[in-house]
Design a protein around this motif. Structure first.
Motif, mmCIF file in Angstrom:
data_model
loop_
_atom_site.group_PDB
_atom_site.id
_atom_site.type_symbol
_atom_site.label_atom_id
_atom_site.label_comp_id
_atom_site.label_asym_id
_atom_site.label_seq_id
_atom_site.Cartn_x
_atom_site.Cartn_y
_atom_site.Cartn_z
ATOM 1 N N ILE A 256 13.806 43.300 -20.783
ATOM 2 C CA ILE A 256 13.152 44.608 -20.643
ATOM 3 C C ILE A 256 11.643 44.367 -20.536
ATOM 4 O O ILE A 256 11.030 44.675 -19.531
ATOM 5 C CB ILE A 256 13.464 45.540 -21.836
ATOM 6 N N TYR B 67 5.373 41.538 -35.197
ATOM 7 C CA TYR B 67 6.528 42.038 -34.444
ATOM 8 C C TYR B 67 7.828 41.781 -35.219
ATOM 9 O O TYR B 67 8.817 42.473 -35.015
ATOM 10 C CB TYR B 67 6.580 41.383 -33.068
ATOM 11 N N LEU B 68 7.808 40.820 -36.131
ATOM 12 C CA LEU B 68 8.999 40.568 -36.958
ATOM 13 C C LEU B 68 9.301 41.759 -37.867
ATOM 14 O O LEU B 68 10.416 41.894 -38.365
ATOM 15 C CB LEU B 68 8.808 39.311 -37.803
ATOM 16 N N ILE C 113 18.419 52.591 -25.401
ATOM 17 C CA ILE C 113 19.224 51.677 -24.576
ATOM 18 C C ILE C 113 19.821 52.432 -23.384
ATOM 19 O O ILE C 113 19.789 51.955 -22.238
ATOM 20 C CB ILE C 113 20.317 51.004 -25.447
ATOM 21 N N SER D 161 12.417 43.918 -25.667
ATOM 22 C CA SER D 161 13.412 42.835 -25.717
ATOM 23 C C SER D 161 13.381 42.005 -24.436
ATOM 24 O O SER D 161 12.965 42.486 -23.390
ATOM 25 C CB SER D 161 14.801 43.425 -25.935
ATOM 26 N N PRO D 162 13.811 40.741 -24.523
ATOM 27 C CA PRO D 162 13.863 39.897 -23.320
ATOM 28 C C PRO D 162 14.708 40.580 -22.246
ATOM 29 O O PRO D 162 15.796 41.082 -22.528
ATOM 30 C CB PRO D 162 14.534 38.610 -23.815
ATOM 31 N N ARG E 12 9.291 44.815 -36.919
ATOM 32 C CA ARG E 12 9.694 45.944 -36.064
ATOM 33 C C ARG E 12 10.947 46.602 -36.604
ATOM 34 O O ARG E 12 11.704 45.988 -37.352
ATOM 35 C CB ARG E 12 9.939 45.447 -34.646
ATOM 36 N N CYS F 49 17.995 44.489 -23.629
ATOM 37 C CA CYS F 49 18.118 45.181 -24.925
ATOM 38 C C CYS F 49 18.892 44.313 -25.924
ATOM 39 O O CYS F 49 19.483 43.314 -25.575
ATOM 40 C CB CYS F 49 18.810 46.544 -24.795
ATOM 41 N N GLU F 50 18.856 44.734 -27.170
ATOM 42 C CA GLU F 50 19.661 44.057 -28.177
ATOM 43 C C GLU F 50 21.146 44.290 -27.877
ATOM 44 O O GLU F 50 21.527 45.378 -27.465
ATOM 45 C CB GLU F 50 19.357 44.643 -29.566
ATOM 46 N N ARG G 49 12.119 47.590 -30.460
ATOM 47 C CA ARG G 49 13.146 46.536 -30.432
ATOM 48 C C ARG G 49 13.788 46.447 -29.053
ATOM 49 O O ARG G 49 14.140 45.357 -28.590
ATOM 50 C CB ARG G 49 14.242 46.838 -31.463
ATOM 51 N N GLN G 50 14.017 47.596 -28.422
ATOM 52 C CA GLN G 50 14.634 47.599 -27.090
ATOM 53 C C GLN G 50 13.573 47.441 -25.994
ATOM 54 O O GLN G 50 13.735 46.657 -25.071
ATOM 55 C CB GLN G 50 15.413 48.905 -26.876
ATOM 56 N N ARG H 218 5.991 42.592 -28.513
ATOM 57 C CA ARG H 218 6.540 41.243 -28.703
ATOM 58 C C ARG H 218 5.527 40.172 -28.310
ATOM 59 O O ARG H 218 5.328 39.209 -29.043
ATOM 60 C CB ARG H 218 7.830 41.070 -27.899
#
Lengths: 429, 429, 429
Positions: B300, B285-286, B224, B297-298, B288, C359-360, B293-294, B259
């Motif tokens: 990114i 992807y579920l 992050i 992510s939406p 993960r 990111c999350e 994850r980062q 994703r």
């Protein structure tokens, strides 16, 4: 006419069988002149040796007078006069004595098919050779042979035939067949004779929608030369095309899709073969082997399929002397003719329509729907197709797609649309 | 080099195993400095406590000197010096006597794995605790214990390493691994040691096409923070990325897709695992659980997959002291290295080409096709791949797609294209 | 309210059952006035005979006083007063003696269902007829009968009811049901009574998002007339629609998709039936039979499905006197009400959201994630849904799609999103 079309096409094949064709030379011209008798509007073109066509060059023209191998006693043990497959196509001239080991480098036979003379060519590299049955070869002795080929390779022309049948629009359907193989029946003559039969039938039509571009060419070099001369026009006008070859035996039906696999002619051909023959083999484009190789190649990208009976490479007699007139039949040719005719009829009829009114029309007013509503009445069943066709004449679906959606035969849907047009309920989009 | 790359990577893991890493602190720095020995161009960055990164803030740095629990007799019954997993990560300092019931709220063990010390952390909430085997826990008595943690949580830095290997283009491939877990082997050290091995191999390449961005970061907060500093550049340049973790055991291979699931690296990774390892598990992807994850992510939306051997959560030793050096092997690490190398080679080679000429070229002219046409000759089979590749080098299909269509291995297609380029028959699109 | 909604709807059906409805006439008005008692804002419209509506014209209004057949002894052997199905809808007046063979042309019975009176109409062609059980018909003798129909077909009006319930937006959901069949229960009254129950429930909502357009119309001619008056507005505003019919028995649930099959209401209806009833039958649009024929027709193209219990044509009592109040039940109606309510709730909730941060987010800060990381802790399982929802709130996926991807119930995802909105972690796109 159609009643005897099978026999007619078979008799054409009988006439043409003995001619020694190659990619150039007198045999091609003789063959094209024969088809000009049947199709007087066929134009015969000549392209000189040395003409460039994309990555290719038109080769010398090949003239063959005679060719044989004599043993030391002067007996002709292999004679081109007996079967024109005995000579490797485009063989250069020779007149020499040589022993068996030297000769062997120029002999072709098939150990697995000992009674078949193979068909061999060497168009683009200077060479010579004889083809013979393996049985014949086994009789050769370690002795001297006299090898004679009376041929000429010299500046000349490459010939092809072209027939344009004008339709109501300048959108074109391409039919392509080849006339460059010597005496073989399914993989050569079935293609041009069915094409000629179809051309006669198209000529007999009144007001057909499409213009038909029908070409009789030597395979590969012919289509490449033809494309190099006509590419811009063909890319602008061709809506569908078919390569016609191996379409005269009684065994299988076959479909070789276009490179992209989803063009109009792919959809129509698949439908026709799925519905109007008992069964067929669907090949991959990877199994291609004729002029669709050129028509579909990157940079050309024409929508061209091949509908066949038993496909080249898929029958043991292919490219041997066993692919003779006994392999094809009038019924086999007729089956090929019929499926091509059906495919063309579908192309002609397949259009996009749209309903004139929003909502369903009041079909009872047009005698297309029962005026009395009774549970499960037969009249309702009969008019259901009108209602279903109207549900999909939305300006997007063509007849082929409506037929698929509503699970009714293509020609049934076409008839329904004709009725709806007569009643001014749908119009052409 | 590659002959012993497995052993080399294993020896690196042995060196790094004892270090007590966490998301910050001296253990991370020691680890990064170790990799800087191997990869001299590795840059080590420090980000101060309190730095904002999207929804997150860099936490205090954690320093740990010692930690133990003594019984009333003064015996150290749990000792951080024996195994750094005994202490909950980020534990605050304490020096207190307490009875078993108070202590129990701060003890972690696994009844189902009674011989394993679990790995527990509490980065973002002030807390302390000890982890022990369930066997150890069962020996505890209802009496007073002396609990000592000599740690500090104070303003400091978060560290990460970054290695940029320039290629011919500024399009980038991201390789991301993490260096924040204490003494565990598959779920920690396999990732950075395989990444370091791959980095060495990329360094040895000449003229590679892509620029490689290789990061050694603490998991989650590290990615992050890294993204918050480099997002604009990475969104503009990243064409593919891989998270490298759990890639050193001998059991499985695994793919965790991105994703969206259909990016270039998804296609390449799937192909590589389908063709170049015996079998693998394809996750959703579920499933993960690491820095994808980062990365995915939406907001990114980088194209990042994870190729693993046995995936985190999928093996019983995961996140316990049983994930030790016996769980990984030089063969296991080598298997991971090889599949990552193959994947990167495919990324490097995968491009879109187009034929220079319309129609097929005259391949015989280039010695790529037999000049004599004989039924079922072997030469024809060998040249078939040239013809098939040319049929699909249309300026749209990349090598991966051509390989799929013509059912030939990716590298075989790549070799064919190299030959065709050498003969000036295809060009890069 | 919902506790007794099944019984309430059933009692409405009992009240309405005896009324002799047709596509026009006093029975329609009486029915509409009954619903206006329940839904005071229902507006009743009148459209004069002769009004044009696309390809259709509003017919004469039909008034029926009495109808019977007497035998020569003066006994009424068929009497409209006993069952309004005895008379063919829209029968013209007659008062004649005739023998059985002449009468037979005007009699309708069902040999396969000898105890059922069929339902027959002849709206658009002048005709008359009687319906009777096949048992009754078998008793008729070859003698003279006195046939009397006291009806009038004259210039009048076609009536329909319209209820607009305003929402926060002017995007509309259409609910359409019909009120034109005489005494039949599943295929008539179940539709309007469930529609009325749903209208009451929508009225009770606060701040619903959509505006609801709820129409009670005669089938076919009613929807065509209604569309001809409201088409432009409906095409601009309708985001989804349902035809409500055959929704009161206990046997099946059914879905009739829209013409295109992939609209929002198709997706929502499929989800609701897949998840919230035990099983259902999915029909093709080819099986359509009610006003979706008009709503989905080319040129109208509204996104309209039909959710039913046992579909018209799919149960033997359909369109006969056996489709009486014993065929439907308060539980059956309640089941229909519940699935429609669920579908509307899903329509209301289904929106597209996006995460506020790249990111999350640091979910532990919001008490949405465990602050201590322990292998396989239950807290992690519970917070997994938050993490997964956040992975797909990307400004493209709606709740329905997220629910499908992450395999969690629609309403669970909706609740998670509400929590994330409360914490300012996601926003409406």
């Amino acid at each position: 006419m159609n009643k005897n079309i099978g026999q007619t096409m078979y008799s054409w094949a009988e006439d043409l069988f003995p001619i020694c064709r190659s990619i150039t030379g007198p045999g091609v011209r003789e063959t094209l002149l024969y088809f000009k008798e049947i199709l007087p509007d066929l134009k015969i073109y000549s392209v000189p040796t040395g003409t460039k066509a994309f990555d290719w060059t038109v080769p010398n023209e090949w003239f063959i007078q005679d060719a044989y191998i004599k043993d030391r006693h002067g007996n002709k043990i292999i004679d081109f006069a007996n079967n024109n497959l005995h000579l490797v196509g485009y063989s250069e001239p020779i007149d020499e004595w040589m022993d068996l080991s030297a000769l062997n480098d120029h002999l072709y036979s098939l150990p697995d098919q000992p009674n078949a003379i193979p068909y061999v060519t060497s168009y683009y590299d200077t060479n010579w050779g004889f083809c013979l049955t393996h049985r014949q070869r086994e009789l050769l002795k370690k002795e001297q042979y006299h090898v004679v080929i009376e041929s000429e390779l010299k500046h000349g022309v490459l010939n092809y035939g072209e027939l344009i049948i004008k339709g109501k629009t300048d959108e074109e359907v391409l039919l392509s067949t080849y006339i460059c193989h010597p005496s073989m029946a399914n993989n050569e003559l079935s293609g041009p004779v069915v094409t000629a039969g179809i051309a006669q039938w198209i000529n007999s039509l009144k007001n057909q929608r499409y213009t038909y571009r029908i070409v009789f060419i030597p395979e590969t070099i012919g289509s490449i030369v033809y494309l190099s001369k006509n590419l811009k026009h063909m890319k602008e006008h061709t809506i569908a095309g078919l390569v016609l070859t191996c379409i005269g035996d009684d065994r299988d039906y076959s479909l070789l899709p276009s490179r992209s696999g989803d063009t109009l002619i792919d959809r129509v051909s698949s439908y026709a073969l799925n519905h109007y023959v008992k069964s067929y083999t669907r090949y991959s484009y990877l199994d291609r082997g004729s002029d669709e190789r050129q028509y579909c190649s990157p940079g050309i990208d024409l929508p061209v399929c091949s509908i066949m009976r038993t496909k080249y490479h898929a029958y043991p007699e292919y490219h041997t002397s066993l692919d003779d007139l006994s392999l094809i039949s009038s019924d086999g040719l007729k089956g090929g003719f019929d499926i091509i005719k059906k495919t063309i009829e579908m192309l002609e009829f397949n259009q996009v329509y749209k309903s004139k009114n929003p909502c369903e029309p009041q079909l009872g007013r047009y005698d297309l729907y029962p005026t009395i509503s009774v549970k499960e009445s037969k009249e309702y069943e009969l008019s259901k197709i009108m209602v279903d066709v109207l549900a999909y004449t939305d300006g997007y679906n063509d007849i082929l797609e409506i037929s698929r959606i509503i699970c009714e035969d293509f020609f049934t849907v076409h008839e329904a649309i004709k009725t709806l047009i007569d009643n001014e309920l749908v119009i052409l989009k």
